[in-house]
Each structure stands twice: as structure tokens, then as C-alpha cells.
Design an enzyme around this catalytic site. Structure first.
Site, PDB file in Angstrom:
ATOM      1  N   LYS A  53       0.844  -1.201   0.000  1.00 23.01           N
ATOM      2  CA  LYS A  53       0.000   0.000   0.000  1.00 23.01           C
ATOM      3  C   LYS A  53       0.874   1.244   0.000  1.00 23.01           C
ATOM      4  CE  LYS A  53      -3.800  -2.432   2.176  1.00 23.01           C
ATOM      5  NZ  LYS A  53      -4.448  -2.867   3.412  1.00 23.01           N
ATOM      6  N   GLN A  97      -5.256  -1.845   9.424  1.00 20.48           N
ATOM      7  CA  GLN A  97      -5.083  -3.148   8.776  1.00 20.48           C
ATOM      8  C   GLN A  97      -5.683  -4.256   9.645  1.00 20.48           C
ATOM      9  OE1 GLN A  97      -3.868  -3.702   5.676  1.00 20.48           O
ATOM     10  NE2 GLN A  97      -4.234  -5.886   5.910  1.00 20.48           N
ATOM     11  N   ASP A 120     -11.791   2.499   3.769  1.00 24.10           N
ATOM     12  CA  ASP A 120     -12.155   1.087   3.631  1.00 24.10           C
ATOM     13  C   ASP A 120     -13.671   0.902   3.501  1.00 24.10           C
ATOM     14  OD1 ASP A 120     -10.126  -0.866   3.536  1.00 24.10           O
ATOM     15  OD2 ASP A 120      -9.651  -0.588   5.663  1.00 24.10           O
TER      16      ASP A 120
HETATM   17  N1  GUN Z   1      -7.348  -7.081   5.662  1.00 24.50           N
HETATM   18  C1  GUN Z   1      -7.666  -7.810   4.566  1.00 24.50           C
HETATM   19  N2  GUN Z   1      -8.288  -7.041   3.662  1.00 24.50           N
HETATM   20  C2  GUN Z   1      -8.386  -5.805   4.189  1.00 24.50           C
HETATM   21  C3  GUN Z   1      -8.933  -4.580   3.716  1.00 24.50           C
HETATM   22  O1  GUN Z   1      -9.484  -4.466   2.601  1.00 24.50           O
HETATM   23  N3  GUN Z   1      -8.811  -3.527   4.558  1.00 24.50           N
HETATM   24  C4  GUN Z   1      -8.222  -3.630   5.779  1.00 24.50           C
HETATM   25  N4  GUN Z   1      -8.185  -2.553   6.535  1.00 24.50           N
HETATM   26  N5  GUN Z   1      -7.716  -4.752   6.242  1.00 24.50           N
HETATM   27  C5  GUN Z   1      -7.797  -5.826   5.452  1.00 24.50           C
END
Ligand code: GUN
Length: 280
Positions: A53, A97, A120
Site C-alpha cells: 500500500k 489493517q 475502507d
Molecule cells: N485485511 C484484509 N483485507 C483488508 C482490507 O481491505 N482492509 C483492511 N483494513 N484490512 C484488510
């Protein structure tokens, strides 16, 4: 005839180019988009995602800040960090996350993020807006999956769509997005009786459970669009929830793993962040 491949890597480049252009336009006005990613603990898969990211932000022209907290971080400390980022005008997107270490309350942490900065789409206000059919930020993976589905050019209205997996991150929002396109949606999960009877009816099949090879060729309607959201590590290799070699002979379209939903998720995070900055 083998299915047409839905190339998530190539489509992610398209989306990222769009995000890059809009990020540059904002930067020119002195409003460069900023994304903060909070990682708690040392889960190796999460560390890789967070690093990817950060790289994507750099490539897109988004300022990124990674906050890496120790595995034994207290809930209060995590929420203080979120409060600090909520108040920072240079930060337009905040991502915690998942999964968090077991002693932390993820729902409480997600609800502490200002809904405007929730890139998100997991905040209860944003999830509720999606449920109510209102405009809102869309969770990144379902948004990416819809982009790939629409790239087929198929009319979606009236189609049978089957989603396997009922997570808040993928399955539930995916079902709502398909419903918004007037699909007839079935949401299957671990307690579904006779999964194959459902999946065989699907014109659009989305697999998001995290079970390698769950979806086999005999479970897929000939010509269906198959979207594989699974990311599973098996003997050092990354595979999806779909038995790719078998299903590609039956399906009309299929997303590969890797190179399907993964890159699209990150691209949509970039776009969600730029859009949050545009609205700010
Ligand atoms: N863990 C797995 N996929 C995601 C996601 O799309 N966003 C976040 N914040 N954590 C994740």
C-alpha cells in the site's frame, strides 16, 4: 473453450492512472492526498500488504504514513492514534489493517475513525449507507471486483449472482453492490446446505472464503463470470478459492490469483483516498 482472463493487473494500472491524475490536480492546489495505515503487530501477510500500500501511494502521488504499533498495544493507545489522525488535515484516509491482534476490539477501532476518512468503507455509518442504497465510500475489494465484472460488458440486470462468503470486508458488501445492479443475489456461507446447487445456477460467481480450491469445475455454470477473491498460501504458492485450471475450461470469464482481485483492491484504495481528499 477456455475462459477469458480478467486481467486485474492491467485494470489496476488503469485505475491507478486515473487516481494519479486526480492526485496531481489536488497537489497543484496544495492539497496532496494523504493516507495513514495503522498496522498492529507482526503478522507477515499484513506486513506485506501494508508495504504494498505504501509503494502504491508513492506511485500514485499520495503522501503515506505507516504507523506500526507493537502487538501488545492497548485499545486506548490505538484509539488515541486514530484520534490524532482524525484531527490531522493532511490525512484524508485512515486504514486500520485487519485482522487486529485478538485482545483488540476491531469494531470499536473502526468506529473511532471519522467516517469521512474511512477509505475502507468499514465504519458503521458508511456500511449503513451502502445497505440503505445511498452514495458512500465502497469497500476496496468489492469495488475492484465490480470493476472487473463490468469490464466484461455483460448486462447485469436480472442475472443470478452467487457470493460465497459473508465477511464484512467482502461477502456482504459484494452482495449489496450486485443487488444495486439488479442482480438476483444469493449469499452462501459455511453453513449453506448443498453449496454446489447454488453455485451451479450462478451467472456471476464470487468466491471469498479463504479455502483453496473450494470451487471446482463441476460447481460452475458454463459461461459464468467467476471472480476469485481468495488469497491462500499453499506450499509456498499463492492460490485462490477457485480451482483455476479446472474452472477456466467451464467459465466464460475468470480472474486469476495472483493478478486479479489483489492488485484491484490496492488500486481502489488509491482511488478511495483521492476521492476522500477531493471531498475534504
Ligand atoms: N485485511 C484484509 N483485507 C483488508 C482490507 O481491505 N482492509 C483492511 N483494513 N484490512 C484488510
Amino acid at each position: 473453450m477456455a475462459a477469458t482472463l480478467l486481467d486485474g493487473k492491467a485494470m489496476a494500472q488503469e485505475v491507478r492512472a486515473l487516481a494519479r491524475e486526480r492526485a496531481a490536480a489536488l497537489a497543484e492546489k496544495g492539497r496532496q492526498p494523504g493516507l495513514a495505515v495503522i498496522l498492529v503487530g507482526n503478522d507477515p501477510a499484513s506486513e506485506i500488504y501494508v508495504r504494498n500500500k505504501g509503494r502504491a501511494c508513492e506511485d500514485t502521488g499520495i503522501r503515506s504514513e505507516t504507523i506500526h504499533l507493537p502487538a501488545d498495544t492497548a485499545q486506548e493507545t490505538l484509539e488515541e492514534e486514530i484520534a490524532r489522525l482524525n484531527a490531522d488535515p493532511a490525512i484524508h484516509g485512515i486504514l486500520v489493517q485487519l485482522p487486529l491482534p485478538a485482545h483488540l476490539d476491531a469494531d470499536r477501532a473502526l468506529a473511532a475513525i471519522r467516517p469521512e476518512k474511512d477509505v475502507d468503507g468499514f465504519h458503521p455509518v458508511n456500511a449503513g449507507r451502502l445497505l440503505a442504497g445511498q452514495d458512500t465510500v465502497l469497500p476496496c475489494t468489492p469495488r475492484g471486483a465490480m470493476y472487473m465484472l463490468k469490464s466484461t460488458g455483460l448486462p447485469l440486470s436480472g442475472k443470478e449472482a452467487v457470493v460465497v462468503g459473508r465477511s464484512n470486508i467482502v461477502g456482504k458488501p459484494m452482495a449489496l453492490l450486485l443487488l444495486r445492479e439488479n442482480c438476483t443475489v444469493t449469499l452462501c456461507h459455511s453453513r449453506t446446505a448443498d453449496l454446489a446447487a447454488h453455485t451451479r445456477r450462478a451467472d456471476i460467481l464470487v468466491a471469498a472464503v479463504g479455502r483453496p480450491g473450494l470451487i471446482t469445475a463441476d460447481m460452475v455454470k458454463p459461461g459464468a463470470v467467476v471472480i476469485d477473491v481468495g488469497i491462500n498460501r499453499v506450499e509456498g504458492k499463492v492460490v485462490g478459492d477457485v480451482d483455476f485450471a479446472g474452472v477456466r475450461e467451464t467459465a466464460g470469464w475468470i480472474t486469476p490469483v495472483p493478478g486479479g482481485c489483489g492488485p484491484m483492491t490496492i488500486a481502489m484504495l488509491m482511488l478511495n483516498t483521492v476521492e476522500a481528499a477531493e471531498r475534504a
